[in-house]
Design a protein around this motif. Structure first.
Motif, PDB file in Angstrom:
ATOM      1  N   PHE A 188     -27.937   6.526  15.838  1.00 47.96           N
ATOM      2  CA  PHE A 188     -26.630   5.987  15.460  1.00 47.96           C
ATOM      3  C   PHE A 188     -25.695   7.115  15.002  1.00 47.96           C
ATOM      4  O   PHE A 188     -24.493   7.095  15.286  1.00 47.96           O
ATOM      5  N   VAL A 189     -26.265   8.085  14.298  1.00 49.73           N
ATOM      6  CA  VAL A 189     -25.464   9.240  13.870  1.00 49.73           C
ATOM      7  C   VAL A 189     -24.988  10.026  15.092  1.00 49.73           C
ATOM      8  O   VAL A 189     -23.819  10.429  15.173  1.00 49.73           O
ATOM      9  N   PHE A 190     -25.902  10.230  16.057  1.00 49.55           N
ATOM     10  CA  PHE A 190     -25.510  10.946  17.279  1.00 49.55           C
ATOM     11  C   PHE A 190     -24.397  10.193  18.016  1.00 49.55           C
ATOM     12  O   PHE A 190     -23.506  10.813  18.610  1.00 49.55           O
ATOM     13  N   TYR A 191     -24.449   8.873  17.976  1.00 44.50           N
ATOM     14  CA  TYR A 191     -23.408   8.059  18.619  1.00 44.50           C
ATOM     15  C   TYR A 191     -22.045   8.356  17.993  1.00 44.50           C
ATOM     16  O   TYR A 191     -21.043   8.563  18.697  1.00 44.50           O
ATOM     17  N   MET A 192     -22.003   8.365  16.656  1.00 49.30           N
ATOM     18  CA  MET A 192     -20.738   8.640  15.962  1.00 49.30           C
ATOM     19  C   MET A 192     -20.289  10.082  16.183  1.00 49.30           C
ATOM     20  O   MET A 192     -19.097  10.353  16.375  1.00 49.30           O
ATOM     21  N   MET A 193     -21.252  11.003  16.175  1.00 49.10           N
ATOM     22  CA  MET A 193     -20.903  12.397  16.435  1.00 49.10           C
ATOM     23  C   MET A 193     -20.351  12.569  17.844  1.00 49.10           C
ATOM     24  O   MET A 193     -19.380  13.315  18.061  1.00 49.10           O
ATOM     25  N   ASN A 194     -20.947  11.865  18.794  1.00 47.66           N
ATOM     26  CA  ASN A 194     -20.485  11.952  20.173  1.00 47.66           C
ATOM     27  C   ASN A 194     -19.042  11.466  20.307  1.00 47.66           C
ATOM     28  O   ASN A 194     -18.230  12.067  21.021  1.00 47.66           O
ATOM     29  N   ALA A 195     -18.722  10.380  19.602  1.00 45.45           N
ATOM     30  CA  ALA A 195     -17.351   9.863  19.633  1.00 45.45           C
ATOM     31  C   ALA A 195     -16.379  10.890  19.068  1.00 45.45           C
ATOM     32  O   ALA A 195     -15.272  11.093  19.607  1.00 45.45           O
ATOM     33  N   LEU A 213     -16.898  21.962  15.089  1.00 44.48           N
ATOM     34  CA  LEU A 213     -16.066  21.133  14.225  1.00 44.48           C
ATOM     35  C   LEU A 213     -16.834  19.909  13.729  1.00 44.48           C
ATOM     36  O   LEU A 213     -16.812  19.582  12.534  1.00 44.48           O
ATOM     37  N   VAL A 214     -17.513  19.231  14.640  1.00 44.74           N
ATOM     38  CA  VAL A 214     -18.186  17.980  14.283  1.00 44.74           C
ATOM     39  C   VAL A 214     -19.484  18.232  13.521  1.00 44.74           C
ATOM     40  O   VAL A 214     -19.747  17.594  12.495  1.00 44.74           O
ATOM     41  N   SER A 215     -20.315  19.142  13.984  1.00 43.20           N
ATOM     42  CA  SER A 215     -21.609  19.367  13.331  1.00 43.20           C
ATOM     43  C   SER A 215     -21.426  19.915  11.921  1.00 43.20           C
ATOM     44  O   SER A 215     -22.121  19.511  10.984  1.00 43.20           O
ATOM     45  N   GLN A 216     -20.456  20.818  11.736  1.00 45.43           N
ATOM     46  CA  GLN A 216     -20.223  21.363  10.402  1.00 45.43           C
ATOM     47  C   GLN A 216     -19.629  20.301   9.478  1.00 45.43           C
ATOM     48  O   GLN A 216     -19.944  20.261   8.283  1.00 45.43           O
ATOM     49  N   THR A 217     -18.808  19.428  10.022  1.00 48.82           N
ATOM     50  CA  THR A 217     -18.224  18.349   9.230  1.00 48.82           C
ATOM     51  C   THR A 217     -19.308  17.385   8.754  1.00 48.82           C
ATOM     52  O   THR A 217     -19.352  17.004   7.574  1.00 48.82           O
ATOM     53  N   PHE A 218     -20.195  16.984   9.647  1.00 51.44           N
ATOM     54  CA  PHE A 218     -21.296  16.095   9.267  1.00 51.44           C
ATOM     55  C   PHE A 218     -22.223  16.781   8.269  1.00 51.44           C
ATOM     56  O   PHE A 218     -22.604  16.195   7.245  1.00 51.44           O
ATOM     57  N   GLY A 219     -22.595  18.023   8.569  1.00 53.76           N
ATOM     58  CA  GLY A 219     -23.503  18.751   7.691  1.00 53.76           C
ATOM     59  C   GLY A 219     -22.933  18.940   6.300  1.00 53.76           C
ATOM     60  O   GLY A 219     -23.638  18.761   5.291  1.00 53.76           O
ATOM     61  N   GLY A 220     -21.648  19.275   6.213  1.00 56.65           N
ATOM     62  CA  GLY A 220     -21.004  19.484   4.923  1.00 56.65           C
ATOM     63  C   GLY A 220     -20.888  18.209   4.121  1.00 56.65           C
ATOM     64  O   GLY A 220     -21.136  18.187   2.903  1.00 56.65           O
ATOM     65  N   ALA A 221     -20.542  17.118   4.790  1.00 54.72           N
ATOM     66  CA  ALA A 221     -20.419  15.833   4.107  1.00 54.72           C
ATOM     67  C   ALA A 221     -21.774  15.375   3.565  1.00 54.72           C
ATOM     68  O   ALA A 221     -21.875  14.887   2.431  1.00 54.72           O
ATOM     69  N   VAL A 222     -22.824  15.539   4.363  1.00 53.94           N
ATOM     70  CA  VAL A 222     -24.172  15.159   3.926  1.00 53.94           C
ATOM     71  C   VAL A 222     -24.600  15.985   2.720  1.00 53.94           C
ATOM     72  O   VAL A 222     -25.166  15.461   1.749  1.00 53.94           O
ATOM     73  N   LYS A 223     -24.299  17.275   2.753  1.00 55.28           N
ATOM     74  CA  LYS A 223     -24.682  18.159   1.650  1.00 55.28           C
ATOM     75  C   LYS A 223     -23.979  17.758   0.353  1.00 55.28           C
ATOM     76  O   LYS A 223     -24.602  17.735  -0.726  1.00 55.28           O
ATOM     77  N   LEU A 224     -22.707  17.435   0.437  1.00 54.37           N
ATOM     78  CA  LEU A 224     -21.972  16.989  -0.743  1.00 54.37           C
ATOM     79  C   LEU A 224     -22.599  15.721  -1.329  1.00 54.37           C
ATOM     80  O   LEU A 224     -22.764  15.587  -2.543  1.00 54.37           O
ATOM     81  N   TYR A 225     -22.949  14.792  -0.458  1.00 58.05           N
ATOM     82  CA  TYR A 225     -23.542  13.537  -0.909  1.00 58.05           C
ATOM     83  C   TYR A 225     -24.924  13.759  -1.518  1.00 58.05           C
ATOM     84  O   TYR A 225     -25.259  13.183  -2.560  1.00 58.05           O
ATOM     85  N   GLN A 226     -25.712  14.640  -0.906  1.00 58.67           N
ATOM     86  CA  GLN A 226     -27.059  14.913  -1.398  1.00 58.67           C
ATOM     87  C   GLN A 226     -27.043  15.597  -2.769  1.00 58.67           C
ATOM     88  O   GLN A 226     -27.867  15.298  -3.635  1.00 58.67           O
TER      89      GLN A 226
END
Length: 281
Positions: A188-195, A213-226
Motif C-alpha cells: 500500500f505504501v508503494f502504491y502511494m509512493m508510485n502515485a 524526492l519521494v523516497s526521501q520525503t517518505f523516509g524523513g516523515a517516517v523518521k520524524l514520527y518514529q
C-alpha cells in the motif's frame, strides 16, 4: 555437512542449531540475518532446488543442502515454504523430528493447529513478517502455542529481530489482522509512493529526481514520527499553514475520502487473510 557458526554470546542464550526449510527470498533473508547477527547459532538451510543450492553455496557463508536428516539435530525449525506445499513438506520431514523441537512458521494462512497436526509437534510459533525484512527494517508479529515457554518465546523474538522489529501478539487472529496492516502494508505504501512519483514526473522531474524526492520525503516523515511522541494529526498540523499548499492538498484528500478508503483497503486485506486461514473476520 559443515556448519558455519556465529559464536558471540547473546543474552545468555546457549548455542542453538537452527534449520531453515526453504531457501527462497524470505527463508534466505532470515538465514542470512541470523548468521550475521550476534546470536550464538549454527544455521543451516534445507532446499530442494539444485540451482538455489548452488547459488547460496557460491556465497561461501551459509550451510545449505537437501539432506532432511539434519533436522534430527535441530533445536529450532524455521518453516519458510509456500503454504500450498506444506502438506507435502510435513510428510517428508515429520519422521526426522522430535517432541522437544521448536517450530517457527512464516507460512501465511497456515494455523498453529494445522502445523501441530502435520508435524506431530506441540511447540509451534506462527509469525508474519513483511518484505522490508530483506533490508533489516522488517515488521514481524508472532504468537506461540500454549506449549511454548517464555524462554522459547524470547529466543524466537531474538531470531525474528535479526530482520527488524518483532511484536508478540495475543492470538492467531491478531496475526491475520497484522497481515493487513504490516504484512501487506508495504504494498500500500508503494502504491502511494508510485502515485507521487508519477505526479513528480508529470510536473517535469526526471525519473531519478522523482525517486529521490519521494523516497526521501517518505523516509524523513517516517523518521520524524518514529523519533517523537507526537501524533500523526499533530504532524499534519505542523506541516500545514492556513491558506498554504499542504492544507490545500490535505483538504482534497479529505474531500475525496482517501483516508476512509485506505482504512477500507486494510480491512479488505485482513478479511482475505482470515479467508485464507478458513475463518471469517
Amino acid at each position: 555437512m559443515l556448519y558455519l557458526e556465529n559464536t558471540t554470546e547473546f543474552n545468555s542464550i546457549s548455542m542453538k542449531k537452527i534449520t531453515v526449510i526453504g531457501g527462497g527470498n524470505m527463508g534466505f533473508t532470515y538465514a542470512e540475518s541470523i548468521f550475521n547477527s550476534n546470536l550464538e547459532t549454527q544455521i543451516h538451510v534445507l532446499e530442494k532446488s539444485i540451482e538455489r543450492i548452488q547459488e547460496i553455496s557460491a556465497l561461501n557463508t551459509i550451510s545449505i543442502g537437501s539432506d532432511f536428516s539434519v533436522l534430527k539435530e535441530a533445536d529450532v525449525i524455521f518453516l519458510a515454504v509456500k503454504p500450498q506445499i506444506s502438506p507435502t513438506v510435513f510428510e517428508e520431514i515429520n519422521h526426522f523430528l522430535n517432541k522437544d523441537q521448536l517450530v517457527v512458521s512464516i507460512m501465511a494462512g497456515t494455523t498453529i493447529e494445522t502445523i501441530q497436526k502435520g508435524l506431530g509437534l506441540e511447540k509451534v510459533v506462527r509469525a508474519m513478517p513483511n518484505l522490508p525484512a530483506q533490508v533489516k527494517l522488517g515488521m514481524t508479529t508472532y504468537v506461540g502455542s500454549e506449549e511454548v515457554s517464555t524462554e522459547e518465546l524470547e529466543l524466537v523474538a531474538s531470531i525474528l529481530e535479526t530482520t527488524g522489529k518483532a511484536v508478540l501478539v495475543k492470538t492467531e487472529d491478531d496475526i491475520d489482522k497484522s497481515t493487513g496492516v504490516s504484512g501487506s502494508g508495504p504494498g500500500f505504501v508503494f502504491y502511494m509512493m508510485n502515485a507521487m512519483v508519477n505526479a513528480a514526473e508529470n510536473l517535469g522531474f526526471s525519473p531519478e529526481q522523482s525517486k529521490i524526492l519521494v523516497s526521501q520525503t517518505f523516509g524523513g516523515a517516517v523518521k520524524l514520527y518514529q523519533d517523537n511522541d507526537i501524533s500523526l494529526t499533530e504532524w499534519m498540523n505542523r506541516v500545514s499553514s492556513k491558506g498554504g499548499t499542504t492544507i490545500a492538498g490535505l483538504n482534497h484528500l479529505a474531500d475525496t475520502n482517501v483516508g476512509p478508503e485506505i482504512q477500507k483497503c486494510i480491512e479488505v486485506a485482513v478479511a482475505r487473510a482470515f479467508e485464507l486461514g478458513g475463518k471469517k473476520l
